[in-house]
Design a protein around this motif. Structure first.
Motif, PDB file in Angstrom:
ATOM      1  N   ARG A  40      51.931   6.897  47.332  1.00 49.68           N
ATOM      2  CA  ARG A  40      50.715   7.728  46.520  1.00 49.68           C
ATOM      3  C   ARG A  40      51.111   7.533  45.020  1.00 49.68           C
ATOM      4  NH1 ARG A  40      48.889  10.664  50.553  1.00 49.68           N
ATOM      5  NH2 ARG A  40      50.981  10.957  51.898  1.00 49.68           N
ATOM      6  N   LYS A  65      50.874  18.587  38.596  1.00 48.09           N
ATOM      7  CA  LYS A  65      51.499  19.464  39.183  1.00 48.09           C
ATOM      8  C   LYS A  65      52.887  19.720  38.937  1.00 48.09           C
ATOM      9  CE  LYS A  65      48.119  19.061  42.945  1.00 48.09           C
ATOM     10  NZ  LYS A  65      47.403  17.918  42.567  1.00 48.09           N
ATOM     11  N   LYS A  67      55.224  21.749  40.227  1.00 49.47           N
ATOM     12  CA  LYS A  67      55.937  21.720  40.951  1.00 49.47           C
ATOM     13  C   LYS A  67      56.885  20.594  41.398  1.00 49.47           C
ATOM     14  CE  LYS A  67      55.437  22.516  46.075  1.00 49.47           C
ATOM     15  NZ  LYS A  67      56.467  23.720  46.276  1.00 49.47           N
ATOM     16  N   TYR A  68      56.167  19.495  41.015  1.00 50.76           N
ATOM     17  CA  TYR A  68      56.882  18.206  41.251  1.00 50.76           C
ATOM     18  C   TYR A  68      57.852  17.625  39.866  1.00 50.76           C
ATOM     19  CZ  TYR A  68      53.552  18.399  45.192  1.00 50.76           C
ATOM     20  OH  TYR A  68      52.893  18.785  46.375  1.00 50.76           O
ATOM     21  N   ARG A  70      60.362  18.441  38.990  1.00 48.74           N
ATOM     22  CA  ARG A  70      61.845  18.392  39.114  1.00 48.74           C
ATOM     23  C   ARG A  70      62.281  17.047  39.402  1.00 48.74           C
ATOM     24  NH1 ARG A  70      61.417  22.285  43.688  1.00 48.74           N
ATOM     25  NH2 ARG A  70      60.745  23.659  42.230  1.00 48.74           N
ATOM     26  N   HIS A  71      61.163  16.349  39.965  1.00 47.00           N
ATOM     27  CA  HIS A  71      61.748  14.976  40.620  1.00 47.00           C
ATOM     28  C   HIS A  71      61.689  13.765  39.647  1.00 47.00           C
ATOM     29  CE1 HIS A  71      61.594  15.914  44.831  1.00 47.00           C
ATOM     30  NE2 HIS A  71      60.612  16.748  44.762  1.00 47.00           N
ATOM     31  N   ARG A  77      66.110  17.401  33.483  1.00 48.25           N
ATOM     32  CA  ARG A  77      67.518  17.845  33.084  1.00 48.25           C
ATOM     33  C   ARG A  77      67.400  18.312  31.509  1.00 48.25           C
ATOM     34  NH1 ARG A  77      72.154  14.291  35.268  1.00 48.25           N
ATOM     35  NH2 ARG A  77      71.646  14.292  37.450  1.00 48.25           N
ATOM     36  N   GLU A 124      55.735  10.750  45.929  1.00 42.42           N
ATOM     37  CA  GLU A 124      56.191  11.734  46.933  1.00 42.42           C
ATOM     38  C   GLU A 124      56.652  10.935  48.134  1.00 42.42           C
ATOM     39  OE1 GLU A 124      52.501  13.332  48.726  1.00 42.42           O
ATOM     40  OE2 GLU A 124      53.474  14.607  49.922  1.00 42.42           O
ATOM     41  N   ASP A 125      57.691  11.515  48.739  1.00 35.06           N
ATOM     42  CA  ASP A 125      58.122  11.051  50.201  1.00 35.06           C
ATOM     43  C   ASP A 125      58.789   9.626  49.514  1.00 35.06           C
ATOM     44  OD1 ASP A 125      57.366  13.178  51.564  1.00 35.06           O
ATOM     45  OD2 ASP A 125      55.669  11.970  52.299  1.00 35.06           O
ATOM     46  N   MET A 126      59.186   9.219  48.489  1.00 36.53           N
ATOM     47  CA  MET A 126      59.675   8.080  47.971  1.00 36.53           C
ATOM     48  C   MET A 126      61.073   8.509  47.076  1.00 36.53           C
ATOM     49  SD  MET A 126      56.651   5.556  47.909  1.00 36.53           S
ATOM     50  CE  MET A 126      57.482   3.741  48.278  1.00 36.53           C
ATOM     51  N   ARG A 127      61.828   7.734  46.720  1.00 38.32           N
ATOM     52  CA  ARG A 127      62.955   8.059  45.896  1.00 38.32           C
ATOM     53  C   ARG A 127      62.496   8.482  44.627  1.00 38.32           C
ATOM     54  NH1 ARG A 127      66.017   2.343  45.415  1.00 38.32           N
ATOM     55  NH2 ARG A 127      67.597   3.650  44.415  1.00 38.32           N
ATOM     56  N   ASP A 128      63.291   9.109  43.961  1.00 37.81           N
ATOM     57  CA  ASP A 128      63.314   9.668  42.251  1.00 37.81           C
ATOM     58  C   ASP A 128      63.809   8.300  41.561  1.00 37.81           C
ATOM     59  OD1 ASP A 128      62.277  11.952  43.332  1.00 37.81           O
ATOM     60  OD2 ASP A 128      64.355  13.008  42.823  1.00 37.81           O
ATOM     61  N   GLY A 149      62.011  -0.953  37.233  1.00 34.85           N
ATOM     62  CA  GLY A 149      63.164  -1.179  38.294  1.00 34.85           C
ATOM     63  C   GLY A 149      62.383  -1.001  39.854  1.00 34.85           C
ATOM     64  N   ARG A 150      61.854   0.371  39.809  1.00 37.56           N
ATOM     65  CA  ARG A 150      61.252   0.601  41.050  1.00 37.56           C
ATOM     66  C   ARG A 150      59.860   0.573  41.292  1.00 37.56           C
ATOM     67  NH1 ARG A 150      59.458   0.138  45.002  1.00 37.56           N
ATOM     68  NH2 ARG A 150      59.361   1.654  47.043  1.00 37.56           N
TER      69      ARG A 150
ATOM     70  N   GLN B  63      70.997   8.175  45.713  1.00 33.05           N
ATOM     71  CA  GLN B  63      70.302   9.140  46.158  1.00 33.05           C
ATOM     72  C   GLN B  63      70.496   9.288  47.670  1.00 33.05           C
ATOM     73  OE1 GLN B  63      66.232   9.839  45.089  1.00 33.05           O
ATOM     74  NE2 GLN B  63      66.404  11.870  45.368  1.00 33.05           N
ATOM     75  N   ARG B  65      68.778  11.620  51.063  1.00 34.44           N
ATOM     76  CA  ARG B  65      67.886  12.819  51.212  1.00 34.44           C
ATOM     77  C   ARG B  65      68.064  12.900  52.854  1.00 34.44           C
ATOM     78  NH1 ARG B  65      62.194  11.503  48.303  1.00 34.44           N
ATOM     79  NH2 ARG B  65      62.953  12.055  45.945  1.00 34.44           N
ATOM     80  N   TYR B  75      69.065   5.708  49.005  1.00 35.53           N
ATOM     81  CA  TYR B  75      68.226   4.697  48.072  1.00 35.53           C
ATOM     82  C   TYR B  75      69.421   4.238  47.181  1.00 35.53           C
ATOM     83  CZ  TYR B  75      64.479   7.520  49.470  1.00 35.53           C
ATOM     84  OH  TYR B  75      63.357   8.152  50.328  1.00 35.53           O
ATOM     85  N   PRO B  82      65.638  -2.426  44.131  1.00 30.79           N
ATOM     86  CA  PRO B  82      65.817  -1.236  44.753  1.00 30.79           C
ATOM     87  C   PRO B  82      65.856  -1.334  46.042  1.00 30.79           C
ATOM     88  CG  PRO B  82      63.714  -1.593  44.106  1.00 30.79           C
ATOM     89  CD  PRO B  82      64.423  -2.643  43.499  1.00 30.79           C
ATOM     90  N   ASP B 196      56.996  29.826  41.059  1.00 29.92           N
ATOM     91  CA  ASP B 196      57.857  28.724  41.518  1.00 29.92           C
ATOM     92  C   ASP B 196      59.215  29.026  41.229  1.00 29.92           C
ATOM     93  OD1 ASP B 196      59.175  26.380  42.157  1.00 29.92           O
ATOM     94  OD2 ASP B 196      58.431  25.279  40.340  1.00 29.92           O
TER      95      ASP B 196
END
Lengths: 159, 735
Positions: A40, A65, A67-68, A70-71, A77, A124-128, A149-150, B63, B65, B75, B82, B196
């Motif tokens: 996504r 959003k 909410k996300y 933090r990823h 940080r 979403e649903d993938m690595r940070d 990188g990713r 990481q 999970r 990961y 990667p 939140d």
């Protein structure tokens, strides 16, 4: 967070390093080209650290959003995931294979002074993917593509 | 109001909800698949051990999970490339792709956003809100229909409109409620509409900076079981100021890589805990079996949408379309209708048209609009009221009793009440009776007694029409057939005549017509029937069918009825003179209120005259599997003891345990069937206290006599026909 330099103290009110229409700023174009990573839309946090490696401010947040956030773990940080840090400089997430172009006026003092531009990415649903781009802001570096990188294929800033 | 809230969101959202529901149902399979295919969990493993195992296989791991299902994904980077994989927590070996499959991703995107972005999410949320509204209003409707929440799973009567809709809803509503509520909660969280309060500790001010220890030696990670883990992010290799970031199901914190100390920890707040529960309940991720159960409930949504749409369509179709209707203040006769399923409107339209033919001006409206002050030209007000459940007002009449109580009684206006109901219910036409009592207390002029129509009986209605016509001084022919029946020709094969002098009786047996495949699938025509169901016969020269109780079931392979000749009776005269091989036009009408239950409790059958028909059928079908006791009234053994040979044979082969005949016109002893009951009071009490079910069939007077007799007989043991009816142990079919 370490105290900011005087130059940024005034700017920190808006948390942006952007100086619209001022004499000591220049228009800069940031271009992020995304990989076809097969997921996504990616959240991207574009921010700057000072010569000491401390957070200096945010330039853009792709993704609406909070909410996300933090990823985007390095940015999170530095800022404590505070959505106020990107108030008014937030846009849509960037889809796989697409690109993001940002035009802004950046303070001259940011260039060739040891500041570094970072991009954290998350899907979403993938690595940070924190700190996927980390590039010193220099006049000479303008127009030079930096590979990611990713999720990010490459990143370029130009005047 | 409840109906309104249930109907309109349902019709609007039907297509949307079908898409969302099918997507959700398909997704429900994935947690179960995941549970079956993921590598085995290592019991009691700590995060420190897991980190060490993974690091050994992938030194540059960034990481780890853990999904709620227990699947662990790692990961890493191989140089600049990667890498990611599902990991076996025992060995650290790669066990498959870390990314969700394309099908699952597509379904997820369809289910939560219709493959769109935020606009799609909002649309889906609106759908979920409508589903919640319908689940709540629907549950309340079901509770009302079943007569209370206690009767939620009570068996439904056959043939009730929307039976399938209610049946499915009763099973699935819990799942739909949970799905919609949790879905809405998750949308709200996505758009930050809920606070939140997920743990978000600040990065520790100082990190030891010591050389990193092996992961398995870090005490803080040793203290966390893998079962609680959500996410472990490793410190950047060459940065001595970085630390492990660890997130569990309850909070998150940072762990020093140099000495393994827990540097910072913060717990999730209650909103995040609620979100975790909502996620589990909605997706089944981490509770695969629950996910499958929910996944089985959700596909009822399309079925509910279709059956619900059909109910609405039928109701809408039966709305009145009365040509030549005048305004409420101009009409001589105002007809007000309280209908639940819409059938009462059909009766009202028939009445209105007949009155128009007789020269009256008529206004037709819903009872909820009742306001006698407005009917300035009206000489009479006719209220036709159905009953909902156990004597409640139908939805189209909400507040009518209160309005009637509050309204002034206009001078010179009379009120005529007609109730529609089911005599199988303990409270028959209860709502009409309430209206009647209210009007009486207010002093309304009511020239006719409260009329009652049993189970949409066209005969009852025609009879009431004659009474009304007599009162109005006009000939009023009310010929109402709710749904024009599709008849089939039945051929008479056998007839047995009983030459009762003043009223001949006959048992007529017709050949069972061949059913088409479609009829067999849908149960239409004569594909399925049982004794006690009704055979409608259209006599030649009339469009008004007459109904006869069937004495046979489908398995008997013939159609049998008992008919007594009535003086001047069009249909009975035609049938009594019908030669073998001749045909009649007939159709089937199910009569679910008059069927034996499926228990093995004794069956008490009481009947007189042609009422023996269905009772004989019950002996035939039920006698082999439960005790059957029959009390049968005839005029005399010589004239009209119907089924005499069979009754003897059934007693011999044990299908009929006990038979008592009462003859009202024989020499001695002369008695009616209710007298026979009183003589056997002791035996009857014994049977009823042992759970027997009573079924009565015959003329109305006999049925009333039986009720009175049984009330006396059962009083000593604290029971009555009324209390047995309430338990579903007393069924009556009288005519």
């Amino acid at each position: 967070m370490t105290p900011m330099k005087p130059l940024f103290a005034a700017l920190a009110l808006t948390t942006a390093l952007v100086l619209p229409g001022l004499a000591f700023a220049k228009p800069v174009t940031l271009t992020v080209n995304m990989n076809s990573y097969g997921g996504r839309g990616a959240y991207l946090a574009v921010y700057v650290t000072d010569p000491a490696g401390a957070y200096a401010g945010s330039l853009w947040m792709a993704g609406g959003k909070a909410k996300y956030y933090r990823h985007l773990s390095d940015w999170a940080r530095f800022t404590g995931s505070d959505p106020a840090q990107v108030d008014g400089i937030t846009g849509a997430s960037v889809g796989a294979g697409q690109s993001l172009t940002l035009d802004m006026d950046l303070a001259d003092a940011l260039f060739d002074a040891g500041y570094t531009l970072h991009i954290d990415a998350a899907v979403e649903d993938m690595r940070d993917s924190p700190n996927e781009i980390s590039v010193p802001l220099t006049a000479a570096g303008a127009g030079q593509a930096v590979t990611g990188g990713r999720y990010i294929a490459d990143f370029t800033y130009g005047f | 109001m409840l109906r309104f809230l249930h109907r309109w969101p349902g019709l609007l959202a039907a297509v949307l909800l079908i898409v969302i529901a099918l997507g959700g149902a398909a997704l429900s399979v994935f947690p179960a698949l995941d549970r079956l295919t993921r590598p085995a969990v290592v019991a009691g493993q700590s995060v420190a051990e897991l980190a060490a195992v993974v690091q050994a296989a992938h030194p540059a791991v960034e990481q780890i999970r853990r999904a709620p299902s227990g699947r662990i994904t790692a990961y890493w980077f191989d140089g600049d490339t990667p890498g990611a994989a599902v990991i076996d927590p025992q060995t650290g070996a790669d066990m498959g792709s870390a990314d969700a499959g394309a099908v699952e991703s597509w379904l997820k995107s369809l289910h939560r956003a219709l493959l769109l972005e935020d606009a799609g999410r909002w649309t889906v949320a609106a759908g979920a809100a409508m589903m919640l509204l319908m689940a709540v209003s629907g549950a309340m409707l079901v509770a009302r229909r079943m007569g209370g929440w206690r009767h939620w799973f009570a068996p439904q009567r056959r043939g009730v409109s929307g039976r399938w809709h209610t049946l499915l809803a009763r099973v699935a509503v819990a799942g739909l409620l949970i799905s919609s509520l949790t879905g809405l909660f998750m949308v709200a969280a996505t758009f930050s509409l809920t606070p939140d309060d997920a743990a978000n500790p600040a990065f520790p001010a100082t990190v030891s900076g010591l050389t990193a220890l092996p992961a398995q030696d870090l005490p803080a990670l040793q203290a966390i079981p893998v079962a609680d883990l959500r996410d472990l992010t490793f410190p950047v290799a060459d940065d001595p100021t970085d630390a492990f970031a660890v997130t569990t199901s309850t909070g998150s914190g940072y762990v020093d890589p140099g000495n393994g100390a827990l540097l910072v920890w913060a717990d999730n707040g209650p909103w995040q805990a609620a979100w975790e529960w909502a996620y589990l309940l909605h997706t089944g991720d981490g509770a695969a079996l629950w996910g499958l159960i929910l996944g089985l409930m959700v596909p009822t949504v399309p079925a509910l949408a279709v059956t619900g749409g059909l109910i609405w369509w039928r109701t809408w179709q039966s709305r009145p379309r009365l040509a030549g209707m005048v305004a409420a203040d101009k009409a001589q006769t105002v007809i007000l209708v309280a209908s639940e399923g819409g059938t009462t409107w059909g009766f009202a339209t028939t009445l209105a048209q007949a009155l128009q033919t007789a020269g009256h001006s008529v206004h037709l409206a819903a009872l909820s609009t009742l306001s006698p002050d407005r009917y300035r030209s009206a000489k009479r007000l006719i209220v036709m009221a159905a009953t909902w459940g156990d004597g409640d007002a139908p939805s189209s009449a909400k507040g009518a009793v209160e309005r009637l109580r509050a309204a002034n009684v206009p001078k010179g206006m009379e009120l005529i009440l007609l109730g529609f109901g089911d005599s199988g219910f303990p409270v028959y036409c209860g709502y009409a009776a309430t209206l009647h009592d209210t009007a009486q207390a207010k002093g309304w002029a009511m020239p006719l007694p409260l009329g009652r129509i049993d189970r949409q009986s066209a005969q009852n209605f025609a009879r009431w029409g004659r009474d009304l016509g007599a009162h109005l001084g006009v000939a009023l022919t009310l010929n109402h057939q709710p749904q024009a029946p599709r008849t089939q020709a039945l051929t008479l094969t056998i007839r047995r005549d009983y030459a009762s002098p003043d009223a001949p009786v006959a048992i007529l047996r017709f050949a069972l017509p061949q059913s088409t495949l479609w009829q067999r699938i849908t149960g239409q025509g004569f594909a399925r029937f049982a004794p006690g169901d009704l055979l409608g016969i259209l006599p030649e020269g009339s469009t008004l069918p007459r109904f006869y109780s069937l004495a046979s079931g489908h398995s008997d392979k013939f159609i049998e009825i008992a008919v007594r000749q009535h003086v001047g009776g069009l249909c009975s005269n035609q049938l009594l003179s019908l030669p073998i091989g001749a045909q009649v036009s007939a159709f089937l009408r199910p009569n679910p209120g008059f069927q034996p239950d499926r228990s093995a409790a004794p069956l008490i059958l009481i009947g007189a005259g042609t009422g023996i028909g269905p009772l004989a059928g019950f002996v035939r079908t039920e006698g082999a599997r439960r005790p059957v006791h029959l009390w049968f009234g005839a005029r005399s053994a010589e004239t009209d003891l119907l089924y005499a040979e069979e009754l003897t044979a059934w007693q011999k082969d044990g299908r009929l345990d006990h038979l008592t005949c009462a003859f009202s016109r024989s020499t001695a002893p002369r008695r009616h069937v209710q007298d026979a009951l009183r003589d056997d009071a002791e035996a009857l009490r014994g049977l009823v206290t042992h759970g027997a079910r009573i079924m009565v069939c015959g003329g109305r007077e006999m049925a009333q006599g039986v009720q009175v007799a049984l009330a006396d007989i059962l009083a000593p043991v604290g029971l009555s026909p009324r209390s047995l009816k309430a338990e579903g142990r007393y069924a009556e079919d009288s005519y």
